[in-house]
Design a protein around this motif. Sequence first.
Motif, PDB file in Angstrom:
ATOM      1  N   GLY A 296       0.810  -1.208   0.000  1.00 49.86           N
ATOM      2  CA  GLY A 296       0.000   0.000   0.000  1.00 49.86           C
ATOM      3  C   GLY A 296       0.841   1.255   0.000  1.00 49.86           C
ATOM      4  O   GLY A 296       0.530   2.237  -0.707  1.00 49.86           O
ATOM      5  N   LEU A 297       1.932   1.266   0.756  1.00 52.40           N
ATOM      6  CA  LEU A 297       2.838   2.417   0.777  1.00 52.40           C
ATOM      7  C   LEU A 297       3.444   2.674  -0.596  1.00 52.40           C
ATOM      8  O   LEU A 297       3.559   3.824  -1.031  1.00 52.40           O
ATOM      9  CB  LEU A 297       3.956   2.182   1.798  1.00 52.40           C
ATOM     10  N   VAL A 298       3.835   1.620  -1.266  1.00 52.99           N
ATOM     11  CA  VAL A 298       4.452   1.762  -2.590  1.00 52.99           C
ATOM     12  C   VAL A 298       3.450   2.339  -3.593  1.00 52.99           C
ATOM     13  O   VAL A 298       3.774   3.251  -4.363  1.00 52.99           O
ATOM     14  CB  VAL A 298       4.985   0.402  -3.085  1.00 52.99           C
ATOM     15  N   ILE A 299       2.238   1.830  -3.583  1.00 55.84           N
ATOM     16  CA  ILE A 299       1.219   2.310  -4.531  1.00 55.84           C
ATOM     17  C   ILE A 299       0.879   3.778  -4.283  1.00 55.84           C
ATOM     18  O   ILE A 299       0.856   4.603  -5.206  1.00 55.84           O
ATOM     19  CB  ILE A 299      -0.054   1.440  -4.424  1.00 55.84           C
ATOM     20  N   LEU A 300       0.632   4.132  -3.034  1.00 49.98           N
ATOM     21  CA  LEU A 300       0.273   5.515  -2.704  1.00 49.98           C
ATOM     22  C   LEU A 300       1.437   6.467  -2.945  1.00 49.98           C
ATOM     23  O   LEU A 300       1.257   7.562  -3.492  1.00 49.98           O
ATOM     24  CB  LEU A 300      -0.182   5.601  -1.242  1.00 49.98           C
ATOM     25  N   GLY A 301       2.639   6.042  -2.537  1.00 53.20           N
ATOM     26  CA  GLY A 301       3.813   6.877  -2.771  1.00 53.20           C
ATOM     27  C   GLY A 301       4.073   7.076  -4.247  1.00 53.20           C
ATOM     28  O   GLY A 301       4.442   8.188  -4.684  1.00 53.20           O
ATOM     29  N   GLY A 302       3.859   6.033  -5.049  1.00 52.90           N
ATOM     30  CA  GLY A 302       4.035   6.145  -6.491  1.00 52.90           C
ATOM     31  C   GLY A 302       3.101   7.179  -7.094  1.00 52.90           C
ATOM     32  O   GLY A 302       3.477   7.944  -7.994  1.00 52.90           O
ATOM     33  N   ALA A 303       1.862   7.220  -6.596  1.00 49.98           N
ATOM     34  CA  ALA A 303       0.896   8.203  -7.098  1.00 49.98           C
ATOM     35  C   ALA A 303       1.354   9.627  -6.784  1.00 49.98           C
ATOM     36  O   ALA A 303       1.244  10.530  -7.632  1.00 49.98           O
ATOM     37  CB  ALA A 303      -0.476   7.940  -6.482  1.00 49.98           C
ATOM     38  N   LEU A 304       1.873   9.853  -5.585  1.00 45.10           N
ATOM     39  CA  LEU A 304       2.372  11.187  -5.219  1.00 45.10           C
ATOM     40  C   LEU A 304       3.578  11.578  -6.072  1.00 45.10           C
ATOM     41  O   LEU A 304       3.689  12.729  -6.526  1.00 45.10           O
ATOM     42  CB  LEU A 304       2.772  11.213  -3.743  1.00 45.10           C
ATOM     43  N   ILE A 305       4.462  10.633  -6.302  1.00 43.05           N
ATOM     44  CA  ILE A 305       5.688  10.913  -7.057  1.00 43.05           C
ATOM     45  C   ILE A 305       5.366  11.266  -8.506  1.00 43.05           C
ATOM     46  O   ILE A 305       5.847  12.275  -9.037  1.00 43.05           O
ATOM     47  CB  ILE A 305       6.642   9.710  -6.986  1.00 43.05           C
ATOM     48  N   VAL A 306       4.546  10.449  -9.139  1.00 48.75           N
ATOM     49  CA  VAL A 306       4.208  10.683 -10.552  1.00 48.75           C
ATOM     50  C   VAL A 306       3.510  12.030 -10.715  1.00 48.75           C
ATOM     51  O   VAL A 306       3.859  12.841 -11.586  1.00 48.75           O
ATOM     52  CB  VAL A 306       3.324   9.542 -11.096  1.00 48.75           C
ATOM     53  N   THR A 307       2.538  12.302  -9.868  1.00 48.90           N
ATOM     54  CA  THR A 307       1.797  13.565  -9.974  1.00 48.90           C
ATOM     55  C   THR A 307       2.673  14.753  -9.612  1.00 48.90           C
ATOM     56  O   THR A 307       2.645  15.792 -10.291  1.00 48.90           O
ATOM     57  CB  THR A 307       0.572  13.535  -9.047  1.00 48.90           C
ATOM     58  N   GLY A 308       3.462  14.615  -8.542  1.00 52.33           N
ATOM     59  CA  GLY A 308       4.304  15.726  -8.109  1.00 52.33           C
ATOM     60  C   GLY A 308       5.270  16.199  -9.173  1.00 52.33           C
ATOM     61  O   GLY A 308       5.379  17.397  -9.449  1.00 52.33           O
TER      62      GLY A 308
END
Length: 481
Positions: free
Chosen positions: A168-180
């Motif tokens: 879950g951390l990887v998926i959510l963090g990935g979303a923040l990284i890509v969008t950021g």
Amino acid sequence: MQNLTRHISFPRLLILGASSVIGSSWIYTNGIFFSKYGAGGEIFGFVLAMAITVLASLAFAELSSIFPRSGGPVVYSYLAFGKRWGFATGWAILGAYLSALSFYVTASSMLLATIWPQISQGPGYTIAGAHVSLMELAIGVAFTLFIFALNIRGTRLTAGVQAVLFGGLVILGGALIVTGFSQGSPKNFWPAFATGSDPLLNIVRFVLPAMTFLTGWEVVTILAEEADMPPAKIGKAVVGAIVLAASYYIIVLLASAWVYPWQKTATFEMGSITAFTKAGFPLLGQAAFLIAFLGLFTSFIGLFTAAPRLILSLARAGLLPPRFARLSEKHGTPLNATVLVLLFAIGFGWLGKGAMTYFLDLGGFFVAMAWAITAMSLWRIRRDYPDLNGGFRLHRLWPSMLGGFLAVVIAIGTLYPKSPVALAWPTEYIMLAVWIGLGLLFYWLGRSEHQDNDTALHHLLGDKEYQRLAEVKRQDRKDDD
């Protein structure tokens, strides 16, 4: 002496290490740290702290492959320098872990209070200028009891839970990284420091709290007795856990500074959580909040798993009462030691959110000391037993010794009042003195239980590793003759 069961695979051990590092507060306290040190101070400070941590971890990595036993650093320092240093190392890491666990007792209710503010209201008390409601305390205690109940069932369960939460951390963090990075701008990050500030000083000042945020990878060595893999892989999991967790911190924080001006984030109480919301991505603000909550779970579970095994190891050596070395017949876990950790966590956790910074700073001091002692332990064991090799062997000792030296410098710096990483006077010095005093008291009261060196090593190492060490000694004597 009872042994723990080997059943943790390499991927799960790596995840246990990394998820024990990734906590919760880093993603919302970055508003505070951006304000104090600038975005560059925190992000580049994490890079520097990661480098120091990797250097310090090399000693743990080699020694864990040689001695894959519960308690890790306790075993290494006892073999290298005897019972006093063995106890000091175990007590230092235990202090770091209990500081973090006490922090999480408060952080659990503080996170929920951002959704339901009434939690932080009502009757209570004030510590360090912060009001702690009885409701906050009750929620924190209940959360701690849940983690306790999970841990007494063993690492087979906790490793599985950690794997799911880490996903879950990887998926959510990935979303923040890509969008950021895709929707933000480098102008939001640069200049990375406040006008008129000293960039290098701000980076160095953040290293101490960063080292506390990076605490937890030692779990890999502490759980080594339960690792079902070639010993060399344990060493790889040590270094891999640090790089994985630190990279996660750095990239997510950089994405946060990229998507919204960090100077504005520095004014937000909830840091990156608010930053993504203000940038026009409210769902990602919620994702950042979920990262904080998942990170709270993973780090809480990981450190709560490791701390009893430090106590188990100290008890095996006779440095704590033998009752703490007993394993549960049903689950094969150190139940008495886990109960003691529960009491410590709640006993310190009632200090509340006003003491959160204190716990972070003290944790940094404790881990720095433990890292330094372990680096010296590798040097001593290499000198005394040059033929011991677990498969993960450093070609040169200087990187590990450099990591240990830097850790010593940081630890000494925390005690020097005029240094940029000094502990807060007088509160943090008092808390440090209390923990040292408790350690001295436990050590003194347990003198009658202290074992002779040979017996203690046998219990610490177990039959297989003890016989191998004895064989190396005999071979060395033959070579000398």
